[in-house]
Enzyme design. Structure first.
Site, PDB file in Angstrom:
ATOM      1  N   ASP A  60       0.827  -1.200   0.000  1.00  0.00           N
ATOM      2  CA  ASP A  60       0.000   0.000   0.000  1.00  0.00           C
ATOM      3  C   ASP A  60       0.867   1.259   0.000  1.00  0.00           C
ATOM      4  OD1 ASP A  60      -2.304  -1.565   0.149  1.00  0.00           O
ATOM      5  OD2 ASP A  60      -2.328  -1.532   2.346  1.00  0.00           O
ATOM      6  N   TYR A 129       6.262 -10.091   6.790  1.00  0.00           N
ATOM      7  CA  TYR A 129       6.242  -8.649   7.028  1.00  0.00           C
ATOM      8  C   TYR A 129       6.736  -8.358   8.440  1.00  0.00           C
ATOM      9  CZ  TYR A 129       3.453  -7.357   2.888  1.00  0.00           C
ATOM     10  OH  TYR A 129       3.011  -7.119   1.597  1.00  0.00           O
TER      11      TYR A 129
END
Length: 310
Positions: A60, A129
């Site tokens: 994003d 992540y």
């Protein structure tokens, strides 16, 4: 058109100045920058098919990647033309030309010929992540503001880990994510844990009795990430906003604003609402994408394309 070959591209980027990975009209994106550079290097006609990257995981706006993977299908003759006067394989020549053309916030680690059956998105086994936070337990280093979230509270790490334990396994993360068209929010989380980075020296000295000029113990330079709180989360894939929403919800637990039971209920009953929206993006980095052995790439890609159910 001649023979088409698939290339694997391993890269990294600082997402702070990008509107995410995916190409968007009039906006600066990672995909847009690389595809534009590739079109110039490969001399793609403006009225012909343009270079198209397929990525392991779309990030994003504001999210970083220290190890991202994508693939692209190129005409072998166009790739060969990249060599020019260089004494190097065509893939290396393409990487050198990309390195010179891309902005400083994108770095190409490696370009290689992809093995048969490789698909950067669908062949991936899992993504890792890490979300980084500097809470009130340690002073903020302003140099890290681009990839670390600053919070004024001291967080309860044990409570946060008790909450995140509920995410392990196959769940519908509809409380924390939105599905792509035709997709689901069902994902399998394998690891999800908050840890505080130990305060450690930047360099480990062999002689621990080293002394400064006045005979006092020498100053030991700390590593820049000393004291940070980090969430490491590994899953087969992630739905849109899933990691940042899980981070935001678990931080509410760490601040004492919400209970562990509240978090568990959100996992158990997938329902999107305002209290589980995504936290700020700058603390999040895609750290690693794992793939199976070459002889299992095609099988993995075929299996993961199937729509999942619980």
């Amino acid at each position: 058109m001649g023979c088409v070959i698939r290339l694997r591209i391993d890269l990294a980027y600082d997402g702070g100045a990008f509107y995410g990975w995916a190409k968007q009209p009039e906006l600066r994106t990672v995909q847009g920058e690389i595809e534009s550079a590739l079109a110039r290097i490969l001399r793609t006609p403006a009225d012909g098919p343009q270079p198209r990257l397929v990525v392991a995981g779309r990030t994003d706006t504001g999210v970083h990647a220290s190890h991202q993977v994508c693939h692209i299908d190129v005409d072998e003759s166009a790739l060969a033309s990249c060599v020019g006067h260089m004494d190097a394989p065509a893939e290396v020549a393409l990487q050198r030309r990309l390195d010179r053309m891309l902005p400083d916030d994108i770095v190409i680690h490696r370009i290689s010929r992809a093995p048969e059956g490789f698909d950067a998105r669908f062949s991936a086994l899992e993504r890792t992540y890490v979300y980084r936070v500097r809470d009130a337990a340690v002073p903020m280093d302003p140099r890290l503001r681009g990839f670390v979230l600053r919070l004024d509270d001291e967080l309860d790490v044990d409570a946060m880990n008790e909450a995140m334990a509920a995410t392990i396994g196959l769940h519908d993360f509809g409380s924390f994510a939105t599905p792509n068209p035709g997709g689901t929010t069902i994902r399998e989380v394998k690891i999800a844990r908050w840890d505080r980075v130990p305060v450690r020296p930047l360099v480990a000295y062999a002689d621990e009795t080293a002394r400064g000029s006045l005979g006092t113990p020498a100053y030991v330079t700390p590593a820049a990430d000393s004291g940070l709180l980090t969430l490491t989360i590994v899953a087969d894939a992630f739905a849109r906003n899933m990691v940042r929403s899980l981070v935001g919800a678990s931080i509410k637990v760490g601040q004492g604003k919400r209970s562990v039971a509240w978090f568990r209920d959100k996992v158990a009953e997938p329902k999107r609402e305002g209290e589980t929206g995504p936290i700020a993006p700058q603390g999040l980095t895609l750290e690693y994408v794992a793939y199976p052995p070459d002889d299992q790439l095609a099988t993995r890609a075929e299996a993961i394309r199937a729509k999942r159910t619980l």
